[in-house]
Design a protein around this motif. Structure first.
Motif, mmCIF file in Angstrom:
data_model
loop_
_atom_site.group_PDB
_atom_site.id
_atom_site.type_symbol
_atom_site.label_atom_id
_atom_site.label_comp_id
_atom_site.label_asym_id
_atom_site.label_seq_id
_atom_site.Cartn_x
_atom_site.Cartn_y
_atom_site.Cartn_z
ATOM 1 N N UNK A 73 0.817 -1.213 0.000
ATOM 2 C CA UNK A 73 0.000 0.000 0.000
ATOM 3 C C UNK A 73 0.854 1.268 0.000
ATOM 4 N N UNK A 74 2.061 1.213 0.565
ATOM 5 C CA UNK A 74 2.898 2.403 0.667
ATOM 6 C C UNK A 74 3.565 2.763 -0.658
ATOM 7 N N UNK A 75 3.563 1.846 -1.617
ATOM 8 C CA UNK A 75 4.345 2.051 -2.842
ATOM 9 C C UNK A 75 3.845 3.241 -3.652
ATOM 10 N N UNK A 76 2.532 3.480 -3.658
ATOM 11 C CA UNK A 76 1.991 4.586 -4.431
ATOM 12 C C UNK A 76 2.496 5.925 -3.905
ATOM 13 N N UNK A 77 2.496 6.084 -2.595
ATOM 14 C CA UNK A 77 2.962 7.346 -2.014
ATOM 15 C C UNK A 77 4.463 7.544 -2.178
ATOM 16 N N UNK A 78 5.204 6.452 -2.286
ATOM 17 C CA UNK A 78 6.668 6.527 -2.433
ATOM 18 C C UNK A 78 7.093 6.308 -3.883
ATOM 19 N N UNK A 79 6.171 6.507 -4.792
ATOM 20 C CA UNK A 79 6.427 6.205 -6.201
ATOM 21 C C UNK A 79 7.631 6.965 -6.751
ATOM 22 N N UNK A 80 7.754 8.251 -6.435
ATOM 23 C CA UNK A 80 8.815 9.059 -7.027
ATOM 24 C C UNK A 80 10.192 8.586 -6.565
#
Length: 565
Positions: free
Chosen positions: A405-412
């Motif tokens: 779930x955290x991957x989207x927020x840490x995408x950059x």
């Protein structure tokens, strides 16, 4: 002469004609005159009494209506019926009371994390009660995250109300310095200091004024403050004074001042002094001195994790891996349940490519339920820093398959590390793909771009670093750190066509270290940049800036050093 006898008929008619009848509910009487006309007599006493009663009942009705209007429609639960009776004579007072109530409700909304409601209440509350400095401060803090210009305007616009409140002035100073509004700071502080505010407020204003003057190279203002106030005897004075030493290439003198302060002030809160001293020694590669200073702070504060992180940093930079690992073991044993400490250690391990520590921290994050995204990306970065890009790519691919779930927020950040791993492995095609995703992501901020550019430059990926810095500069032209790095890379690749424009912009911003200005000046003199637009003018401007360094009155800084020693 005979006596005339009265006519009884006439008496009867006169009596009949003088009769009156009550009309209009008793507020008038109807009377017929002898001549047959009708006379209306208004009973003004009764009319006035009625009008007074109607006015009273009407006013009370208005008051009741306003009371429920403010209470139910305007959500002003603390409204007073007495105030509604006196309204609108006390309109301004009611407005202020409503504003204060909304600010209190806004505070409550912030506590329960209802930020949208809190923002609306605080904005309306401050508009109605402009003298409520607590409301102004809360609203400014809400704005600071996404509209720092409005945050500073709110505080500066209400400075007449908060001039005697040190917390208000400190917040205003912090936001103005963060916004880099140095010219505005110099003008504002000059005006406010003339109003003779409390001593603590004067010190805050003078510190802010000194910092802005240093950023703009106006050392006459710095000297005037040092000579006319006692700021040179404070910790802020020491930090600012040594900052000028560092800025003008006298790091060794700055270290001497800081060391003398430590020796002359045992037992005080010297954390900022130790931190600066260790950073100076580390930058100058005097690792033994840096280690001794960091170790001294660890001994003084054995229960705190920050000094040990600083020591681990120095040991990592100096290559003392065995001692570093022992310190890491001790930190993990004592502070493994402190997520903030473990986060700081993870970032340090990633920077130096300490895969062993990063792996242990990743397992610890799984065990304790920490922010797994940060520890996963730190491990991937550690693999790259340690020269193991294949393992970093394998970890990234595994994370994509798991899709946490955290991957989207840490995408950059994820794309930046993934691209760097492919580049260092020699796969430019995939590296370009993920770098493009990193640059185009709306979740990428300027600080992430700047930090990524440093990593890419460390691996001699100059063209990629140039692309990253160009994107960072396009997003924030007023960031002098980004612009200095951009000019440095442009000069390295020979992009002389853009240097002129960027140097002119740099002259408008805060002064970087004079060593950087001197390096740019020397490089611009070479034949490689012979055809740079306005080259002569640029060189003259660079020389003027270097003259600022030579014009600093060193005697005053020597006096500061003597007083602190």
């Amino acid at each position: 002469m005979s006596e005339e006898t009265p006519n009884p008929t006439e008496n009867t008619e006169s009596q009949a004609s003088s009769r009156s009848y009550s009309i209009w509910l008793g507020f008038a009487s109807r009377e017929q005159t002898p001549r047959g006309s009708v006379r209306i007599n208004i009973k003004w006493g009764r009319v006035i009494i009625l009008m007074v009663l109607l006015g009273v009942f009407g006013w009370m009705g208005k008051s009741v209506g306003l009371y429920y209007f403010f209470k139910n429609v305007r959500d002003f639960e603390d409204v007073s019926f007495t105030d509604m009776v006196l309204f609108p004579a006390n309109r301004s007072n009611v407005r202020i009371q409503q504003g204060n109530y909304q600010i209190d409700q806004g505070k409550a909304a912030l506590e329960r994390e209802d930020y949208r409601r809190a923002f609306s209440l605080l904005r309306e509350g401050v508009a109605r009660s402009p003298a409520n400095i607590e409301g102004r401060m809360l609203l400014a803090q809400v704005y600071a995250g996404w509209r720092p210009d409005l945050a500073t305007d709110i505080l500066v616009g209400g400075v007449q109300y908060g001039l005697e409140d040190p917390d208000f002035i400190k917040l205003m100073s912090t936001l103005l310095l963060m916004s880099k509004e140095d010219d505005r700071i110099l003008e504002l502080t000059d005006k406010l200091l003339e109003e003779d505010p409390p001593l603590e407020v004067q010190r805050i204003l003078n510190v802010m004024r000194m910092q802005s003057a240093m950023f703009k190279g106006k050392y006459d203002i710095v000297r005037q403050i040092f000579e006319s106030t006692d700021i040179k005897q404070t910790m802020d004075g020491v930090i600012i004074g040594t900052s000028l030493y560092i800025k003008t290439g006298k790091a060794d003198t700055a270290a001497q001042v800081l060391a003398s302060v430590i020796n002359s002030s045992p037992g005080g809160n010297l954390d900022p002094v130790y931190t600066r001293l260790v950073n100076i020694y580390k930058t100058e590669k005097e690792y033994n001195k840096a280690r001794e200073a960091a170790l001294e702070l660890v001994i003084q504060k054995p229960l705190e994790w920050q000094p040990r992180i600083m020591l681990i940093d120095v040991l990592s930079a100096s290559g003392m891996t065995d001692r570093r690992d022992r310190e890491i073991d001790a930190l993990l044993q004592e502070h493994r349940n402190n997520e903030q400490a473990m986060t700081a250690l993870a970032q340090l391990a990633a920077e130096y490519g300490n895969v062993r520590a990063s792996s242990r921290l990743y397992d610890l994050a799984l065990e304790n339920g920490y922010n797994l995204g940060l520890f996963s990306l730190s491990l991937a970065e550690a693999y790259v820093s340690n020269g193991e890009p294949a393992k970093a790519i394998e970890l990234c691919n595994e994370l994509v398959r798991e899709d946490p779930s955290w991957l989207l927020n840490s995408e950059s950040t994820f794309n930046a590390i993934r691209a760097l791993a492919y580049y260092t492995q020699g796969d430019s095609e995939l590296g370009n793909l993920y770098l493009k995703n990193f640059l185009e992501s709306t979740r990428t901020n300027v600080n992430q771009l700047f930090q990524a550019s440093r990593s890419y430059k460390k691996y001699d990926l100059t063209e990629q670093a140039l692309k990253i810095l160009e994107e960072a500069y396009a997003r924030e032209e007023g960031n002098e750190a980004v612009l200095v790095s951009l000019i440095d890379v442009e000069m390295e690749v020979g992009a002389y066509f853009a240097i002129s424009q960027h140097l002119k912009k740099l002259f408008e911003l805060r002064r970087p270290d004079y060593a950087i200005i001197e390096d740019i000046h020397q490089r611009l003199q070479s034949d490689r940049f012979l055809f740079t637009e306005d080259r002569v003018t640029l060189l003259e401007e660079l020389e003027k800036i270097l003259e600022e360094r030579d014009s600093v009155d060193w005697e005053i800084w020597q006096r500061v050093e003597q007083e602190n020693s």
